[in-house]
Design a protein around this motif. Structure first.
Motif, PDB file in Angstrom:
ATOM      1  N   ARG A   1       0.841  -1.195   0.000  1.00  0.00           N
ATOM      2  CA  ARG A   1       0.000   0.000   0.000  1.00  0.00           C
ATOM      3  C   ARG A   1       0.877   1.247   0.000  1.00  0.00           C
ATOM      4  O   ARG A   1       1.993   1.252   0.516  1.00  0.00           O
ATOM      5  N   MET A   2       0.320   2.308  -0.572  1.00  0.00           N
ATOM      6  CA  MET A   2       1.033   3.560  -0.710  1.00  0.00           C
ATOM      7  C   MET A   2       0.164   4.673  -0.126  1.00  0.00           C
ATOM      8  O   MET A   2      -1.012   4.781  -0.452  1.00  0.00           O
ATOM      9  N   LEU A   3       0.742   5.494   0.761  1.00  0.00           N
ATOM     10  CA  LEU A   3       0.025   6.632   1.322  1.00  0.00           C
ATOM     11  C   LEU A   3       0.915   7.867   1.212  1.00  0.00           C
ATOM     12  O   LEU A   3       2.107   7.800   1.530  1.00  0.00           O
ATOM     13  N   PHE A   4       0.321   8.966   0.776  1.00  0.00           N
ATOM     14  CA  PHE A   4       1.104  10.193   0.671  1.00  0.00           C
ATOM     15  C   PHE A   4       0.196  11.406   0.826  1.00  0.00           C
ATOM     16  O   PHE A   4      -1.033  11.314   0.706  1.00  0.00           O
ATOM     17  N   THR A   5       0.810  12.541   1.107  1.00  0.00           N
ATOM     18  CA  THR A   5       0.072  13.785   1.263  1.00  0.00           C
ATOM     19  C   THR A   5       0.372  14.718   0.099  1.00  0.00           C
ATOM     20  O   THR A   5       1.459  14.693  -0.482  1.00  0.00           O
ATOM     21  N   ALA A   6      -0.620  15.551  -0.224  1.00  0.00           N
ATOM     22  CA  ALA A   6      -0.476  16.526  -1.307  1.00  0.00           C
ATOM     23  C   ALA A   6      -1.279  17.763  -0.944  1.00  0.00           C
ATOM     24  O   ALA A   6      -2.359  17.673  -0.364  1.00  0.00           O
ATOM     25  N   TRP A   7      -0.745  18.926  -1.297  1.00  0.00           N
ATOM     26  CA  TRP A   7      -1.445  20.171  -0.998  1.00  0.00           C
ATOM     27  C   TRP A   7      -2.710  20.299  -1.837  1.00  0.00           C
ATOM     28  O   TRP A   7      -2.735  19.933  -3.008  1.00  0.00           O
ATOM     29  N   GLN A   8      -3.756  20.834  -1.204  1.00  0.00           N
ATOM     30  CA  GLN A   8      -4.989  21.143  -1.911  1.00  0.00           C
ATOM     31  C   GLN A   8      -4.853  22.553  -2.501  1.00  0.00           C
ATOM     32  O   GLN A   8      -4.589  23.506  -1.758  1.00  0.00           O
TER      33      GLN A   8
ATOM     34  N   LEU B   1      -4.853  13.417   2.018  1.00  0.00           N
ATOM     35  CA  LEU B   1      -4.080  12.218   2.331  1.00  0.00           C
ATOM     36  C   LEU B   1      -4.591  11.117   1.384  1.00  0.00           C
ATOM     37  O   LEU B   1      -5.756  10.725   1.471  1.00  0.00           O
ATOM     38  N   ILE B   2      -3.727  10.691   0.504  1.00  0.00           N
ATOM     39  CA  ILE B   2      -4.074   9.712  -0.528  1.00  0.00           C
ATOM     40  C   ILE B   2      -3.624   8.315  -0.092  1.00  0.00           C
ATOM     41  O   ILE B   2      -2.503   8.142   0.407  1.00  0.00           O
ATOM     42  N   GLU B   3      -4.502   7.333  -0.305  1.00  0.00           N
ATOM     43  CA  GLU B   3      -4.113   5.938  -0.068  1.00  0.00           C
ATOM     44  C   GLU B   3      -4.384   5.144  -1.338  1.00  0.00           C
ATOM     45  O   GLU B   3      -5.474   5.212  -1.918  1.00  0.00           O
TER      46      GLU B   3
END
Length: 255
Positions: free
Chosen positions: A130-137, A250-252
């Motif tokens: 699994r991959m989780l990461f954050t990205a600015w809105q 927060l993307i999963e």
């Protein structure tokens, strides 16, 4: 997109601001002791150190040697087991299928080639990884802060530093990127509060000393527009002080 030299400046200031998001990211990952975890674009190691503290087998992947050394020093001081390696989203120095969890706190979003990154991350993740990461809105106060230097750089070079940047926050774009590799993508909305000690302090430590600021500062100085950009940013911060919030997702991705 113009490449940022992450060895420049003092990223530690920004890393401290991003720690709450790193904590949210690691919590969402529900790590198990012994899992092999990669912190991609690890910086000073916020995510890597938190994951190591939970008993995971952690490898911090970071292109800048100075930041890798900073993360390793903190791990040693805390008695945590941490491995650091030079690499990037498109060049992860690990075997196929060897990673169970891939995490990235506002690091993956700087990958210059999203499709190369998607292919590489799919390669190193285990079939059930699994991959989780954050990205600015986009569209919030952070965009307004970045607008002044972006406009100046575009005026001087004819090209924005963010030109061609992939929309890592967008589920449709991510679906197109990751679905071919068997990933199902979900997202949750989050808010990160930031405290401004003073507008001048924020400008110096979070803008000028950020690796992006340190990369482009010589260009702005040589053109004689750094003072103009500073005035615009300071004015925005004075209206927002002493605290403002920025939104992120927060993307999963699982398969």
């Amino acid at each position: 997109m113009t490449q940022i030299d992450w060895s420049l400046g003092e990223y530690e200031w920004t890393a401290a601001d991003l720690l709450p998001a790193a904590q949210e990211l690691v919590t969402a990952a529900t790590l198990r002791a012994g899992e092999r975890v990669v912190d991609l674009g690890s910086g000073t190691g916020n995510v890597a150190l938190l994951a190591a503290g939970q008993g995971a087998e952690v490898i911090a992947i970071e292109p800048a040697e100075r930041l890798r050394l900073a993360a390793q020093k903190t791990a040693d001081q805390r008695g945590l087991s941490l491995a650091t390696r030079e690499g990037s989203a498109a060049d992860v120095p690990l075997p196929d299928g060897s990673v169970e969890v891939l995490l990235s706190n506002f690091g993956l979003i700087f990958a210059p080639d999203a499709h190369a990154a998607g292919q590489e991350l799919s390669r190193v993740l285990a079939p059930d990884g699994r991959m989780l990461f954050t990205a600015w809105q986009p569209g919030g106060f952070l965009d307004r802060l970045n607008a002044a230097p972006m406009r100046a750089i575009r005026r001087l070079t004819g090209r924005s530093p963010a030109a061609g940047q992939f929309h890592w926050h967008d589920l449709d774009a991510l679906g197109g990127l990751l679905t071919p590799y068997g990933f199902k993508v979900t997202a949750t909305q989050h808010e990160l509060p930031l405290v401004v000690g003073s507008p001048a302090e924020y400008w110096e430590n979070r803008v000028v000393q950020h690796p992006a600021g340190a990369t482009f500062r010589p260009l702005l100085e040589q053109a004689g527009v750094l003072g103009e950009v500073r005035s615009e940013v300071i004015a925005l911060l004075e209206d927002a002080s002493p605290e403002f919030s920025v939104n992120y997702v927060l993307i999963e991705a699982t398969r």
